[in-house]
Design an enzyme around this catalytic site. Structure first.
Site, mmCIF file in Angstrom:
data_model
loop_
_atom_site.group_PDB
_atom_site.id
_atom_site.type_symbol
_atom_site.label_atom_id
_atom_site.label_comp_id
_atom_site.label_asym_id
_atom_site.label_seq_id
_atom_site.Cartn_x
_atom_site.Cartn_y
_atom_site.Cartn_z
ATOM 1 N N HIS A 1 0.820 -1.215 0.000
ATOM 2 C CA HIS A 1 0.000 0.000 0.000
ATOM 3 C C HIS A 1 0.857 1.269 0.000
ATOM 4 C CE1 HIS A 1 1.021 0.872 4.187
ATOM 5 N NE2 HIS A 1 0.838 -0.418 4.436
ATOM 6 N N ARG B 1 -5.739 1.188 4.724
ATOM 7 C CA ARG B 1 -4.671 1.659 3.831
ATOM 8 C C ARG B 1 -4.486 0.730 2.635
ATOM 9 N NH1 ARG B 1 -2.672 -0.192 8.711
ATOM 10 N NH2 ARG B 1 -0.837 -1.562 8.726
ATOM 11 N N GLU C 1 -1.273 -6.830 7.534
ATOM 12 C CA GLU C 1 0.122 -6.659 7.913
ATOM 13 C C GLU C 1 0.463 -7.611 9.057
ATOM 14 O OE1 GLU C 1 3.099 -6.376 7.578
ATOM 15 O OE2 GLU C 1 3.526 -4.222 7.372
ATOM 16 N N HIS D 1 0.462 -5.494 2.256
ATOM 17 C CA HIS D 1 1.358 -4.778 3.167
ATOM 18 C C HIS D 1 2.789 -5.277 2.992
ATOM 19 C CE1 HIS D 1 -2.163 -3.210 5.402
ATOM 20 N NE2 HIS D 1 -2.696 -4.340 4.964
#
Length: 285
Positions: free
Chosen positions: A36, A87, A114, A213
């Site tokens: 991202h 995100r 993540e 991520h």
């Protein structure tokens, strides 16, 4: 697959392979991975992990630039996968918007989240390097099988994470969700989703984007490229830079991943990420 994309990836690939060597190995499938765009806590150099953050103003520009670049290459996505963190989703939206492909189906899963950094969440990486040493911070950030201390209910962000409604809709009970993870554990929870949901779509010939991520993408690269436990420490992914993988019929990479974009700018972005774990120099009086 668009000829322009194939030709560009051969000429401009970021790897040690020569163009003729790449051309000799015709890929059966292609996959685009994307970390991202820069988030608010990326900018502040803090461990963000499962705390939900929107993109920074620079992160928005990174995602938009990524979309414009992919559009110029003639790429047409059939399916997009994201984590359930904003995100990641926001980046995918902005990319598709710039490509004029807002209608493409997007699917989200916590398994692309993540890495869970446990008790380190919210802490500043540079300050941690001053207090614990750069090598220890590097082990926490980049190593394969080192798990940070787990988050506890007394942690500042514990309730913000585990009271979030999105985690009541996962495919495992809330109490089974991680409280801290090594990269190995990220790969362990990611692989079932890859094998059962994403890989079949790739094998159907779909052009797939995975907007995720830094660590979930590193974990998947480790699996697809066969990167060793030791070498994965040195794999760095800058924010907002698409990664091309060329895969064989078994969905194994035919060579190192290739960063799409201006290589000089990408190298500068990689150095910026690597420097996040370095101690800030103190000023002499």
């Amino acid at each position: 697959m668009h000829l322009q994309w194939i030709r560009w990836s051969i000429i401009r690939c970021y790897s040690c392979r020569k163009p003729k060597e790449v051309a000799a190995k015709m890929a059966k499938y292609k996959l685009i991975l994307l970390r991202h765009g820069e988030g608010a806590w990326n900018k502040e150099n803090r461990f963000c992990s499962w705390v939900d953050q929107k993109l920074s103003s620079d992160g928005i520009k990174e995602a938009q630039n990524c979309g414009r670049h992919l559009k110029a290459l003639g790429i047409e996505f059939d399916l997009v996968f994201t984590s359930i963190l904003s995100r990641s989703i926001q980046t995918a939206w902005l990319v598709l918007e710039q490509m004029g492909q807002e209608w493409v189906t997007t699917e989200s899963s916590w398994r692309l989240n993540e890495r869970h950094y446990g008790a380190l969440i919210g802490l500043n990486r540079a300050e941690m390097a001053l207090n614990h040493g750069e090598e220890q911070v590097k082990r926490w950030r980049r190593s394969y099988d080192v798990t940070p201390p787990p988050i506890t209910e007394s942690h500042l962000y514990y309730h913000e994470i585990y009271n979030d409604r999105r985690y009541k809709h996962c495919d495992v009970p809330l109490e089974k969700l991680p409280r801290s993870e090594s990269l190995k554990e990220v790969l362990d929870r990611l692989l079932p989703y890859w094998n059962e949901r994403i890989a079949p779509e790739v094998k159907r010939g779909k052009t797939v984007l995975i907007s995720a991520h830094g660590n979930s993408t590193r974990a998947l690269l480790k699996h697809l490229e066969g990167i060793s436990d030791e070498d994965i420490v040195n794999v760095t992914l800058p924010t907002g830079v698409p990664v091309l993988l060329e895969l064989d019929e078994d969905l194994r990479s035919l060579g190192p991943h290739q960063f799409i974009g201006d290589q000089e700018a990408i190298q500068a972005a990689i150095k910026k990420v690597e420097d996040q774990g370095k101690a800030k120099p103190t000023l002499e009086k």
